[in-house]
Design a protein around this motif. Structure first.
Motif, PDB file in Angstrom:
ATOM      1  N   UNK A 148       0.804  -1.209   0.000  1.00 54.25           N
ATOM      2  CA  UNK A 148       0.000   0.000   0.000  1.00 54.25           C
ATOM      3  C   UNK A 148       0.842   1.267   0.000  1.00 54.25           C
ATOM      4  N   UNK A 149       0.133   2.381  -0.080  1.00 53.97           N
ATOM      5  CA  UNK A 149       0.815   3.674  -0.083  1.00 53.97           C
ATOM      6  C   UNK A 149      -0.068   4.707   0.584  1.00 53.97           C
ATOM      7  N   UNK A 150       0.578   5.759   1.035  1.00 55.34           N
ATOM      8  CA  UNK A 150      -0.111   6.926   1.570  1.00 55.34           C
ATOM      9  C   UNK A 150       0.295   8.101   0.691  1.00 55.34           C
ATOM     10  N   UNK A 151      -0.687   8.845   0.215  1.00 56.81           N
ATOM     11  CA  UNK A 151      -0.427  10.034  -0.589  1.00 56.81           C
ATOM     12  C   UNK A 151      -0.660  11.253   0.294  1.00 56.81           C
ATOM     13  N   UNK A 152       0.379  12.076   0.420  1.00 54.63           N
ATOM     14  CA  UNK A 152       0.305  13.278   1.257  1.00 54.63           C
ATOM     15  C   UNK A 152       0.548  14.490   0.370  1.00 54.63           C
ATOM     16  N   UNK A 153      -0.386  15.413   0.392  1.00 59.50           N
ATOM     17  CA  UNK A 153      -0.234  16.643  -0.377  1.00 59.50           C
ATOM     18  C   UNK A 153       0.439  17.691   0.501  1.00 59.50           C
TER      19      UNK A 153
END
Length: 184
Positions: A148-153
């Protein structure tokens, strides 16, 4: 151990992480800063693209036109250098343009295996051209993010995310995710 890289350097960090895990080493955070993943970074098209350009023109004023012109010139220079490297086999002096082109060629030839550790993908919030699909696909990293991944803006543009004052926001996120990944 934590690894982080920006742009094309993310592929080097990704492969290093793969090799470290294969060698039995522990890996905490693998953070990729505004990097297009192997599946590509889908961009908005049509009216949405025109709207993004108009939004940036409103935000930056006439300076945006110069930015667009410099980006086009940089893209053409990179394309020329990539072709020159293909034709010459990489011979000759290595300018910064040639180095960037050679790195891009390496990335184009690299087929990463999925990585069994979570990825943290940081996205430059000032980029108005990412499509909804780009966001759901982690800027193209989802197919190789087996855990999985976490996308952080974060605020800023492609490289200004690492400059003041934007880097402060990046540091807060990095601190949080590194503390979360460290065993207590």
């Amino acid at each position: 151990m934590h690894l982080a890289a920006v742009s094309l350097g993310s592929y080097f960090a990704f492969e290093l992480a793969r090799q470290l895990l294969e060698a039995g080493r522990e890996l905490g955070v693998l953070a990729l800063f505004d990097a297009e993943g192997p599946a590509g970074r889908r961009r908005v098209q049509g009216r949405a693209r025109l709207g993004a350009h108009l939004g940036l023109l409103r935000r930056m004023g006439p300076a945006y036109l110069g930015h667009v012109a410099r980006h086009r010139i940089e893209t053409l220079r990179n394309s020329f250098e990539r072709r020159r490297l293909e034709w010459t086999g990489g011979g000759g002096s290595l300018s910064i343009e040639a180095l960037i082109a050679a790195n891009q060629q390496s990335v184009d030839r690299y087929t990463p295996d999925p990585l069994a550790t979570p990825l943290t993908v940081f996205r430059a919030g000032d980029d108005l051209f990412d499509s909804p699909e780009a966001l759901t696909q982690g800027l193209g990293w989802a197919p190789v993010a087996a855990a999985g991944f976490e996308l952080i803006e974060v605020p800023g543009s492609h490289l200004s995310i690492l400059q003041e004052p934007n880097v402060q926001d990046m540091a807060r996120h990095m601190t949080r995710i590194m503390q979360r990944s460290d065993p207590q």
